[in-house]
Design a protein around this motif. Structure first.
Motif, PDB file in Angstrom:
ATOM      1  N   ILE A  58      -3.601   5.308  -4.714  1.00  0.00           N
ATOM      2  CA  ILE A  58      -4.740   5.104  -3.814  1.00  0.00           C
ATOM      3  C   ILE A  58      -5.392   6.433  -3.463  1.00  0.00           C
ATOM      4  O   ILE A  58      -6.620   6.593  -3.560  1.00  0.00           O
ATOM      5  CB  ILE A  58      -4.280   4.371  -2.537  1.00  0.00           C
ATOM      6  CG1 ILE A  58      -3.747   2.985  -2.885  1.00  0.00           C
ATOM      7  CG2 ILE A  58      -5.432   4.267  -1.544  1.00  0.00           C
ATOM      8  CD1 ILE A  58      -3.026   2.310  -1.726  1.00  0.00           C
TER       9      ILE A  58
ATOM     10  N   LEU B 271       0.830  -1.203   0.000  1.00  0.00           N
ATOM     11  CA  LEU B 271       0.000   0.000   0.000  1.00  0.00           C
ATOM     12  C   LEU B 271       0.865   1.255   0.000  1.00  0.00           C
ATOM     13  O   LEU B 271       0.558   2.234  -0.698  1.00  0.00           O
ATOM     14  CB  LEU B 271      -0.935   0.021   1.206  1.00  0.00           C
ATOM     15  CG  LEU B 271      -1.974  -1.095   1.323  1.00  0.00           C
ATOM     16  CD1 LEU B 271      -2.798  -0.904   2.603  1.00  0.00           C
ATOM     17  CD2 LEU B 271      -2.897  -1.128   0.113  1.00  0.00           C
TER      18      LEU B 271
ATOM     19  N   LEU C 256     -11.707   3.934   2.535  1.00  0.00           N
ATOM     20  CA  LEU C 256     -10.436   3.239   2.750  1.00  0.00           C
ATOM     21  C   LEU C 256     -10.233   2.890   4.217  1.00  0.00           C
ATOM     22  O   LEU C 256      -9.931   1.744   4.565  1.00  0.00           O
ATOM     23  CB  LEU C 256      -9.264   4.097   2.259  1.00  0.00           C
ATOM     24  CG  LEU C 256      -9.137   4.342   0.772  1.00  0.00           C
ATOM     25  CD1 LEU C 256      -7.792   4.994   0.461  1.00  0.00           C
ATOM     26  CD2 LEU C 256      -9.296   3.075  -0.038  1.00  0.00           C
TER      27      LEU C 256
ATOM     28  N   LEU D 273      -7.596  -0.764  -3.137  1.00  0.00           N
ATOM     29  CA  LEU D 273      -6.893  -1.104  -1.909  1.00  0.00           C
ATOM     30  C   LEU D 273      -6.875  -2.621  -1.686  1.00  0.00           C
ATOM     31  O   LEU D 273      -5.831  -3.203  -1.352  1.00  0.00           O
ATOM     32  CB  LEU D 273      -7.551  -0.394  -0.725  1.00  0.00           C
ATOM     33  CG  LEU D 273      -6.933  -0.651   0.653  1.00  0.00           C
ATOM     34  CD1 LEU D 273      -6.867   0.638   1.454  1.00  0.00           C
ATOM     35  CD2 LEU D 273      -7.730  -1.685   1.432  1.00  0.00           C
TER      36      LEU D 273
END
Length: 506
Positions: free
Chosen positions: A100, A93, A171, A203
């Motif tokens: 993102i 991530l 998220l 994600l």
């Protein structure tokens, strides 16, 4: 259009196009079996950025079967190893953070600089936190009260978890549900919000690169067609939901026949109380931060009932209006924007409905905002000015019901007892804030306020390792901390073993 704005938009649109019409099943992006599609709009412009599959019972069954098959292997992996896998996923991530956060801004209309970037950072931090706590998942040993007996408890995974998230912080709320569930040894089927499905899908796609296939599955769709069969599925053994009280009540009823445990984080109509001795240098900005104006008021913790002691009422309002006037509203992907757009036309109409009630109230006064800008840079986006009202009766729906838009009501009060009666006079009990320099008064407030998330002299958003949840009609259970993983995503066995007597000579 600046170069940064252009680059952010191109990056976000590219991911939106790639993820359009996809779900995540058994470790792979794929089309759904259902033929229906849901149009996904950019709240900042009203333009389409892609589509989400309108999943039905067939897709639900496939996703749950994938999760159930994966669970049989995943639960046997030692907790520390599961934590290491989740840590590796969190690093993935970090590597794709820019992708993102830009898609988050495009998908939700939340301003990139003030909302999308901080939410992405907080989501990664929360993933790391739960990964690091994996080794603490353990039962307890007890002194035996039966001779020659070993007595202990275990903490075991539950099974397939149904996670349903809203659109306002997709998220962080995705991670808050899937990270503790997966680290604890469960597998997950996540249903995204139809208004903002793409950022959560991205994600999860990144996380799934480290997770075994089927541990994390993502579907999209409407409540009756997708959410209901997911909750009803006999293999789903836990439901965790964030959203409105009305939907949360339905979910609890649907899960009840199979005695499926449910975690609910629901709405609030939260008091933000400023005493006469408050430090106004922090209390005035605290009204703006607490109302979550930079998220268009679209937050369960928004302090939309602003109680101000009559001695400082005018001074506080003057300060708040001055600061509100300096906030810039605009396209969510423009880093100059402090405030983005409301998520949808439907949600904008909800704000307009409550503003219509306020404007028809003879005693009400619009101190700031109260308008829907159109055209020009706003195009056909779902924008509404950050609004502060005075003179709205406390019994008005504007003061009693959750607007979930950028509208707050200022309410004067004379004394502490009066304001506490009013603050607690609501079916909700999510969050509450008090501004005072009197320690005794602060502790009295903590004792008497009916809320699950209480702050004094600050109004920060919930975050990693802060146990968060409401009471009364605002929900069941806490999230975001170690206790949430242990309480909501594990089940316990009590074990008694009679060791018998040794056959060896003394």
């Amino acid at each position: 259009m600046s170069d940064d704005f252009k680059n952010n938009l191109e990056l976000a649109l590219g991911n939106a196009k790639r993820l359009s019409n996809k779900i995540l099943i058994d470790g792979k992006l794929s089309p759904s079996k259902a033929k229906g599609k849901i149009s996904v709009l950019n709240p900042s412009t009203g333009e389409s950025i892609g589509e989400a599959p309108q999943c039905n019972k067939v897709d639900v069954n496939i996703a749950v079967d994938s999760a159930e098959a994966a669970f049989q292997k995943w639960k046997k992996i030692p907790a520390r190893e599961r934590g290491k896998i989740m840590s590796a996923a969190a690093r993935k991530l970090e590597d794709r953070k820019n992708e993102i956060e830009t898609l988050l801004a495009l998908d939700t209309g939340n301003a990139l600089r003030t909302q999308a970037i901080p939410e992405t950072v907080a989501s990664i931090e929360l993933t790391h936190m739960f990964a690091g706590l994996a080794g603490e998942i353990k039962g307890e040993n007890y002194p035996p009260n039966i001779p020659n007996t070993i007595h202990y408890t275990t903490k075991d995974p539950i099974g397939v978890v149904c996670a349903i998230i809203p659109w306002n912080a997709p998220l962080f709320l995705t991670v808050a549900k899937i990270a503790p569930a997966i680290v604890a040894g469960n597998t997950v089927v996540l249903k995204t919000a139809e208004q903002a499905p793409l950022c959560a899908l991205l994600l999860c796609e990144i996380l799934q690169q480290e997770l075994p296939p089927g541990v994390l599955n993502v579907i999209s769709g409407y409540g009756e067609e997708c959410g209901e069969p997911l909750i009803d599925h006999p293999k789903v053994r836990k439901v965790t939901f964030t959203g409105s009280f009305s939907v949360g009540k339905i979910i609890a009823m649907k899960a009840a026949p199979k005695l499926c445990p449910v975690t609910l984080e629901l709405g609030g109509k939260n008091p933000n109380i400023i005493m006469s001795d408050a430090d106004l240098d922090i209390a005035i900005p605290g009204v703006i931060d607490g109302m979550r104006y930079t998220r268009q008021g679209q937050a369960c913790t928004a302090g939309s009932r602003v109680y101000i002691h009559e001695k400082i009422y005018d001074k506080v309002l003057e300060g708040v209006v001055s600061k509100l006037s300096k906030l810039k509203m605009g396209n969510a992907l423009d880093t100059k924007s402090d405030i983005g757009a409301i998520i949808s036309d439907e949600q904008l109409k909800r704000t307009l409905h409550y503003m219509d009630i306020a404007k028809k109230t003879s005693s009400a006064k619009v101190l700031h905002g109260g308008n829907q800008p159109k055209g020009g840079d706003y195009k056909e986006g779902f924008f509404y000015e950050p609004t502060l009202l005075s003179g709205v009766p406390v019994e008005s729906p504007v003061c009693q019901e959750e607007v979930f838009g950028p509208v707050a009501c200022a309410i004067p009060f004379k004394n502490f007892d009066e304001v506490m009666r009013s603050a607690n006079d609501t079916p909700f009990g999510l969050s509450a804030v008090l501004w005072t320099q009197n320690l005794s008064r602060a502790l009295q407030f903590v004792d008497e306020i009916e809320a699950g998330f209480v702050q004094v002299n600050q109004c920060v958003a919930p975050r990693a390792n802060v146990s968060y949840g409401g009471i009364k009609m605002s929900g069941l259970g806490k999230e975001y901390a170690f206790d949430s993983m242990m309480n909501h995503f594990t089940q316990s066995k009590t074990v008694l073993i009679n060791r018998g007597k040794s056959n060896l000579d003394d």
